[in-house]
Design a protein around this motif. Structure first.
Motif, PDB file in Angstrom:
ATOM      1  N   GLU A  35      43.098  11.520  61.238  1.00 43.29           N
ATOM      2  CA  GLU A  35      43.683  11.127  62.536  1.00 43.29           C
ATOM      3  C   GLU A  35      44.655  12.199  63.017  1.00 43.29           C
ATOM      4  OE1 GLU A  35      45.177   7.121  62.313  1.00 43.29           O
ATOM      5  OE2 GLU A  35      43.172   6.423  61.722  1.00 43.29           O
ATOM      6  N   LEU A  36      45.444  12.711  62.074  1.00 44.71           N
ATOM      7  CA  LEU A  36      46.409  13.776  62.412  1.00 44.71           C
ATOM      8  C   LEU A  36      45.684  14.978  63.034  1.00 44.71           C
ATOM      9  CD1 LEU A  36      49.303  14.863  62.044  1.00 44.71           C
ATOM     10  CD2 LEU A  36      48.677  15.535  59.733  1.00 44.71           C
ATOM     11  N   ALA A  37      44.495  15.286  62.504  1.00 44.59           N
ATOM     12  CA  ALA A  37      43.752  16.465  62.963  1.00 44.59           C
ATOM     13  C   ALA A  37      42.806  16.146  64.118  1.00 44.59           C
ATOM     14  CB  ALA A  37      42.965  17.055  61.790  1.00 44.59           C
ATOM     15  N   GLY A  38      42.769  14.875  64.533  1.00 51.42           N
ATOM     16  CA  GLY A  38      41.947  14.511  65.694  1.00 51.42           C
ATOM     17  C   GLY A  38      40.469  14.346  65.389  1.00 51.42           C
ATOM     18  N   VAL A  39      40.116  14.065  64.111  1.00 52.17           N
ATOM     19  CA  VAL A  39      38.687  13.875  63.782  1.00 52.17           C
ATOM     20  C   VAL A  39      38.391  12.444  63.317  1.00 52.17           C
ATOM     21  CG1 VAL A  39      38.176  16.299  63.290  1.00 52.17           C
ATOM     22  CG2 VAL A  39      39.031  14.859  61.439  1.00 52.17           C
ATOM     23  N   GLY A  40      39.306  11.521  63.555  1.00 52.49           N
ATOM     24  CA  GLY A  40      39.088  10.122  63.153  1.00 52.49           C
ATOM     25  C   GLY A  40      39.514   9.879  61.715  1.00 52.49           C
ATOM     26  N   THR A  41      39.515   8.607  61.333  1.00 52.29           N
ATOM     27  CA  THR A  41      40.020   8.227  60.006  1.00 52.29           C
ATOM     28  C   THR A  41      39.101   8.752  58.896  1.00 52.29           C
ATOM     29  OG1 THR A  41      40.823   6.217  61.035  1.00 52.29           O
ATOM     30  CG2 THR A  41      40.777   6.240  58.626  1.00 52.29           C
ATOM     31  N   ILE A  42      39.704   9.382  57.876  1.00 56.65           N
ATOM     32  CA  ILE A  42      38.884   9.872  56.749  1.00 56.65           C
ATOM     33  C   ILE A  42      39.369   9.305  55.418  1.00 56.65           C
ATOM     34  CG2 ILE A  42      38.083  11.976  57.891  1.00 56.65           C
ATOM     35  CD1 ILE A  42      40.226  13.574  56.489  1.00 56.65           C
ATOM     36  N   GLY A  43      40.429   8.501  55.458  1.00 55.82           N
ATOM     37  CA  GLY A  43      40.891   7.844  54.226  1.00 55.82           C
ATOM     38  C   GLY A  43      41.684   8.742  53.293  1.00 55.82           C
ATOM     39  N   VAL A  44      42.247   9.828  53.814  1.00 56.46           N
ATOM     40  CA  VAL A  44      43.111  10.699  52.994  1.00 56.46           C
ATOM     41  C   VAL A  44      44.512  10.685  53.630  1.00 56.46           C
ATOM     42  CG1 VAL A  44      43.507  13.051  52.133  1.00 56.46           C
ATOM     43  CG2 VAL A  44      41.168  12.194  52.370  1.00 56.46           C
ATOM     44  N   PRO A  45      45.454   9.958  53.021  1.00 55.06           N
ATOM     45  CA  PRO A  45      46.799   9.927  53.618  1.00 55.06           C
ATOM     46  C   PRO A  45      47.590  11.188  53.290  1.00 55.06           C
ATOM     47  CG  PRO A  45      46.742   8.556  51.647  1.00 55.06           C
ATOM     48  CD  PRO A  45      45.354   9.122  51.814  1.00 55.06           C
ATOM     49  N   VAL A  46      48.441  11.609  54.194  1.00 52.23           N
ATOM     50  CA  VAL A  46      49.325  12.758  53.931  1.00 52.23           C
ATOM     51  C   VAL A  46      50.411  12.301  52.960  1.00 52.23           C
ATOM     52  CG1 VAL A  46      50.916  14.423  54.973  1.00 52.23           C
ATOM     53  CG2 VAL A  46      48.882  13.676  56.246  1.00 52.23           C
TER      54      VAL A  46
END
Ligand SMILES: NC(=O)C1=CN([C@@H]2O[C@H](COP(=O)(O)OP(=O)(O)OC[C@H]3O[C@@H](n4cnc5c(N)ncnc54)[C@H](OP(=O)(O)O)[C@@H]3O)[C@@H](O)[C@H]2O)C=CC1
Ligand SMILES: O=C(O)C1=N[C@H](C(=O)O)C[C@H](O)C1
Length: 273
Positions: free
Chosen positions: A51-62
């Motif tokens: 989401e941070l990178a604008g590609v949708g949710t990928i399930g890797v939290p920062v």
């Protein structure tokens, strides 16, 4: 040969390059985002990296825990700051994982620490990860070798966005180094990085640098070879940060099979001097 996607950690995940790296990893077969790291207290902690990178949710939290992230990872992509990069080099060496360093502005002492870490892990470090700039470096070396120093002055001109904190840019220094190699001299001893006031005439054989900063320029570099009555200009203009990110991911994949050591993009691209 390992057919599984390479597990990569992006440090500085919230930065301009961090976000670009996350996007490029998502598009690259053979690579996967294993973890995304920001500093303690960063507003990005807990957010989904996709989401941070604008590609949708990928399930890797920062997260803010590089040690934990490096344990099961195979590589780290690092475009942060010199102090952070030196710390990450120590951690990546302990974990024996590939460390791709794009961070610029490192001091001699930072570089010595990075070199020490490279005894234990594969480190690929370059002031510019793009194919175009590394090819330009090869051309600059050839031009500097061909044009006699008594009659041809070399100046490196660069422009970057207003947020950039180091000067000259890592790329300008890479190109200056290529010119110095072509002439068979040391850049350190022949570089002129500042001119102000009554400077006197230009000393022959020096390599000059000029730095411009402003707006949103991704990165423009020109090497000007100035002779009597003629100029040769070799240039590169970066239009999109993905050129650096694609180079960094390619470097990590290349590094997967390498012995510990300090490498650069010329090694990765097979353009080595
Ligand atoms: N070699 C190459 O091809 C290229 C190199 N670069 C270089 O990459 C570097 C970063 O550039 P850019 O992305 O524009 O800069 P940014 O400032 O946008 O990003 C840097 C990120 O790193 C984070 N960071 C700093 N310290 C730490 C730490 N200890 N732990 C985790 N995260 C940390 C910063 O967080 P915070 O904001 O909280 O400090 C920030 O989010 C620069 O040195 C630049 O010159 C850039 C493009 C290409
Ligand atoms: O800070 C940047 O943005 C860039 N930094 C690198 C450098 O210092 O040369 C590479 C690129 O030009 C963008």
């Amino acid at each position: 040969m390992n057919d599984n996607p390479m597990k990569l950690v992006v440090v500085g995940a919230g930065g301009r390059m961090g976000q670009t790296l996350i996007r490029v990893i998502q598009e690259t077969d053979g690579a996967m985002l294993h973890a995304a790291i920001e500093r303690e207290g960063s507003p990005f902690i807990g957010k989904d990296a996709g989401e941070l990178a604008g590609v949708g949710t990928i399930g890797v939290p920062v997260t803010a825990d590089p040690l934990q992230a490096f344990v099961d990872a195979e590589g780290v992509l690092d475009f942060t700051s010199p102090a952070a990069t030196v710390e990450f080099a120590g951690l990546a060496a302990q974990a024996r994982i590939v460390h791709v360093i794009g961070t610029t502005g490192c001091s001699l002492s930072d570089d010595q620490k990075i070199e020490a870490a490279s005894r234990h892990a594969c480190i690929i470090k370059s002031g510019n990860m793009s194919l175009g700039v590394n090819l330009l470096g090869v051309l600059v070396e050839q031009a500097a070798r061909a044009l006699p120093a008594e009659n041809w002055d070399i100046e490196v001109l660069e422009m970057h966005h207003k947020h950039k904190v180091d000067a000259p840019s890592g790329t300008a220094l890479l190109l200056g180094d290529a010119a110095a190699r072509g002439r068979g001299i040391e850049l350190q001893a022949n570089a002129v990085k500042v001119r102000d006031g009554h400077t006197g005439a230009r000393p022959a054989g020096t390599i000059g640098f000029a730095t411009l900063r402003g707006g949103s320029v991704v990165g423009d570099h020109s090497v000007i070879l100035a002779g009597e009555g003629e100029l040769v200009t070799l240039s590169h203009s970066a239009r999109d940060r993905s050129i650096f990110a694609r180079g960094a991911v390619a470097a990590a994949l290349w590094g997967r099979g390498q012995k510990p050591g300090l490498y650069d993009m010329l090694d990765v691209l097979g353009l080595s001097h």
